[in-house]
Write a protein that holds these residues in place. Structure first.
Motif, PDB file in Angstrom:
ATOM      1  N   GLY A  54       0.833  -1.183   0.000  1.00 34.67           N
ATOM      2  CA  GLY A  54       0.000   0.000   0.000  1.00 34.67           C
ATOM      3  C   GLY A  54       0.871   1.237   0.000  1.00 34.67           C
ATOM      4  N   ALA A  55       0.282   2.338  -0.413  1.00 42.00           N
ATOM      5  CA  ALA A  55       1.004   3.614  -0.391  1.00 42.00           C
ATOM      6  C   ALA A  55      -0.001   4.752  -0.368  1.00 42.00           C
ATOM      7  N   THR A  56       0.446   5.861   0.172  1.00 46.93           N
ATOM      8  CA  THR A  56      -0.371   7.064   0.238  1.00 46.93           C
ATOM      9  C   THR A  56       0.571   8.258   0.316  1.00 46.93           C
ATOM     10  N   THR A  57       0.005   9.433   0.310  1.00 48.03           N
ATOM     11  CA  THR A  57       0.811  10.651   0.412  1.00 48.03           C
ATOM     12  C   THR A  57       0.205  11.600   1.431  1.00 48.03           C
ATOM     13  N   VAL A  58       1.031  12.525   1.886  1.00 46.00           N
ATOM     14  CA  VAL A  58       0.581  13.604   2.759  1.00 46.00           C
ATOM     15  C   VAL A  58       0.873  14.929   2.058  1.00 46.00           C
ATOM     16  N   THR A  59       0.284  15.992   2.562  1.00 46.38           N
ATOM     17  CA  THR A  59       0.523  17.311   1.975  1.00 46.38           C
ATOM     18  C   THR A  59       1.638  18.069   2.672  1.00 46.38           C
ATOM     19  N   GLU A 115       6.823  12.595  -4.176  1.00 41.78           N
ATOM     20  CA  GLU A 115       7.215  13.226  -2.907  1.00 41.78           C
ATOM     21  C   GLU A 115       6.179  12.976  -1.818  1.00 41.78           C
ATOM     22  N   LYS A 116       6.626  13.147  -0.577  1.00 43.85           N
ATOM     23  CA  LYS A 116       5.770  13.016   0.610  1.00 43.85           C
ATOM     24  C   LYS A 116       4.944  11.730   0.584  1.00 43.85           C
ATOM     25  N   CYS A 117       5.629  10.642   0.296  1.00 47.71           N
ATOM     26  CA  CYS A 117       4.970   9.351   0.109  1.00 47.71           C
ATOM     27  C   CYS A 117       5.300   8.388   1.248  1.00 47.71           C
ATOM     28  N   ILE A 118       4.297   7.694   1.702  1.00 51.23           N
ATOM     29  CA  ILE A 118       4.417   6.649   2.719  1.00 51.23           C
ATOM     30  C   ILE A 118       4.053   5.332   2.045  1.00 51.23           C
ATOM     31  N   ARG A 119       4.976   4.376   2.085  1.00 53.66           N
ATOM     32  CA  ARG A 119       4.731   3.059   1.497  1.00 53.66           C
ATOM     33  C   ARG A 119       4.722   2.028   2.615  1.00 53.66           C
ATOM     34  N   ILE A 120       3.943   0.986   2.429  1.00 49.85           N
ATOM     35  CA  ILE A 120       3.836  -0.028   3.472  1.00 49.85           C
ATOM     36  C   ILE A 120       3.817  -1.413   2.846  1.00 49.85           C
ATOM     37  N   LEU A 121       4.443  -2.354   3.535  1.00 51.00           N
ATOM     38  CA  LEU A 121       4.411  -3.761   3.145  1.00 51.00           C
ATOM     39  C   LEU A 121       4.108  -4.568   4.399  1.00 51.00           C
ATOM     40  N   LEU A 122       2.958  -5.220   4.395  1.00 58.79           N
ATOM     41  CA  LEU A 122       2.585  -6.101   5.498  1.00 58.79           C
ATOM     42  C   LEU A 122       2.809  -7.536   5.051  1.00 58.79           C
ATOM     43  N   THR A 123       3.454  -8.322   5.875  1.00 67.34           N
ATOM     44  CA  THR A 123       3.614  -9.751   5.622  1.00 67.34           C
ATOM     45  C   THR A 123       2.574 -10.445   6.486  1.00 67.34           C
ATOM     46  N   VAL A 124       1.623 -11.128   5.802  1.00 68.36           N
ATOM     47  CA  VAL A 124       0.439 -11.641   6.483  1.00 68.36           C
ATOM     48  C   VAL A 124       0.251 -13.125   6.182  1.00 68.36           C
ATOM     49  N   ASN A 125      -0.113 -13.880   7.196  1.00 69.04           N
ATOM     50  CA  ASN A 125      -0.509 -15.284   7.012  1.00 69.04           C
ATOM     51  C   ASN A 125      -1.968 -15.298   6.566  1.00 69.04           C
ATOM     52  N   THR A 126      -2.222 -15.898   5.410  1.00 71.75           N
ATOM     53  CA  THR A 126      -3.568 -15.892   4.852  1.00 71.75           C
ATOM     54  C   THR A 126      -3.773 -17.107   3.952  1.00 71.75           C
ATOM     55  N   HIS A 134      -4.105  -4.807  -2.846  1.00 67.61           N
ATOM     56  CA  HIS A 134      -3.077  -3.813  -2.563  1.00 67.61           C
ATOM     57  C   HIS A 134      -3.747  -2.441  -2.657  1.00 67.61           C
ATOM     58  N   ILE A 135      -3.428  -1.552  -1.729  1.00 64.27           N
ATOM     59  CA  ILE A 135      -4.157  -0.292  -1.618  1.00 64.27           C
ATOM     60  C   ILE A 135      -3.240   0.904  -1.896  1.00 64.27           C
ATOM     61  N   TYR A 136      -3.623   1.674  -2.879  1.00 63.50           N
ATOM     62  CA  TYR A 136      -2.895   2.900  -3.231  1.00 63.50           C
ATOM     63  C   TYR A 136      -3.881   4.052  -3.164  1.00 63.50           C
ATOM     64  N   MET A 137      -3.541   5.066  -2.352  1.00 64.60           N
ATOM     65  CA  MET A 137      -4.457   6.162  -2.089  1.00 64.60           C
ATOM     66  C   MET A 137      -3.809   7.508  -2.397  1.00 64.60           C
ATOM     67  N   ARG A 138      -4.654   8.511  -2.526  1.00 68.06           N
ATOM     68  CA  ARG A 138      -4.213   9.885  -2.771  1.00 68.06           C
ATOM     69  C   ARG A 138      -3.305   9.941  -3.988  1.00 68.06           C
ATOM     70  N   GLU A 139      -2.221  10.682  -3.913  1.00 70.57           N
ATOM     71  CA  GLU A 139      -1.307  10.813  -5.054  1.00 70.57           C
ATOM     72  C   GLU A 139      -0.557   9.508  -5.354  1.00 70.57           C
ATOM     73  N   ALA A 140      -0.523   8.605  -4.412  1.00 72.92           N
ATOM     74  CA  ALA A 140       0.187   7.334  -4.607  1.00 72.92           C
ATOM     75  C   ALA A 140      -0.515   6.419  -5.605  1.00 72.92           C
ATOM     76  N   ILE A 141      -1.732   6.736  -5.985  1.00 67.85           N
ATOM     77  CA  ILE A 141      -2.416   5.972  -7.025  1.00 67.85           C
ATOM     78  C   ILE A 141      -1.561   5.952  -8.288  1.00 67.85           C
ATOM     79  N   LYS A 142      -0.786   7.017  -8.498  1.00 65.50           N
ATOM     80  CA  LYS A 142       0.087   7.114  -9.672  1.00 65.50           C
ATOM     81  C   LYS A 142       1.140   6.001  -9.702  1.00 65.50           C
ATOM     82  N   LEU A 143       1.503   5.486  -8.534  1.00 63.97           N
ATOM     83  CA  LEU A 143       2.529   4.443  -8.469  1.00 63.97           C
ATOM     84  C   LEU A 143       2.059   3.147  -9.107  1.00 63.97           C
ATOM     85  N   ARG A 144       0.823   2.781  -8.836  1.00 65.14           N
ATOM     86  CA  ARG A 144       0.251   1.529  -9.368  1.00 65.14           C
ATOM     87  C   ARG A 144      -1.225   1.747  -9.699  1.00 65.14           C
ATOM     88  N   PRO A 145      -1.508   2.481 -10.762  1.00 66.70           N
ATOM     89  CA  PRO A 145      -2.917   2.717 -11.091  1.00 66.70           C
ATOM     90  C   PRO A 145      -3.692   1.426 -11.343  1.00 66.70           C
TER      91      PRO A 145
END
Length: 126
Positions: free
Chosen positions: A7-12, A85-96, A105-116
């Protein structure tokens, strides 16, 4: 089976409360769309671009009930010229039991550009 959920998102701005709120929003959406419990999370890696230094985004996960013992680490992204810029990325390792193509996978705000192709906007619209 162990799967990675991205997942990824951005802040202002580089402000602690915004970083924590946006990180919490991202993780809440990842949980909502992938239905897992804290005990199923092996680890979480959070990276930020070098323009974000006001706080550790991992602090946001401490606001979640039952996440006390989930290992979380923060790091800085490689400063590639022209990167988002001002991007927060996350990787969760989950048992499923979910198949790779069932992971949301979740991409929000300006981070949608990373993986539309994987953005939360596209997933929610489907």
């Amino acid at each position: 089976m162990i799967r990675g959920i991205r997942g990824a998102t951005t802040v202002t701005s580089n402000e602690e409360e915004e970083i924590l709120e946006v990180t919490e929003e991202l993780v809440n959406e990842i949980i909502a769309q992938n239905s897992f419990l804290p005990d199923e999370v092996a680890q979480v890696l959070i990276t930020v671009t070098e323009d974000l230094s006001a706080t550790f985004p991992a602090k946001a996960l401490r606001r979640f009930e039952d996440w006390t013992y989930v290992p979380v680490m923060c790091a800085t992204e490689i400063p590639v010229p022209g990167s988002l810029e001002k991007c927060i990325r996350i990787l969760l390792t989950v048992n499923t039991t979910a198949a790779q193509n069932e992971i949301n996978h979740i991409y929000m705000r300006e981070a949608i550009k990373l993986r539309p192709d994987l953005s939360s906007t596209k997933r929610l619209a489907q």
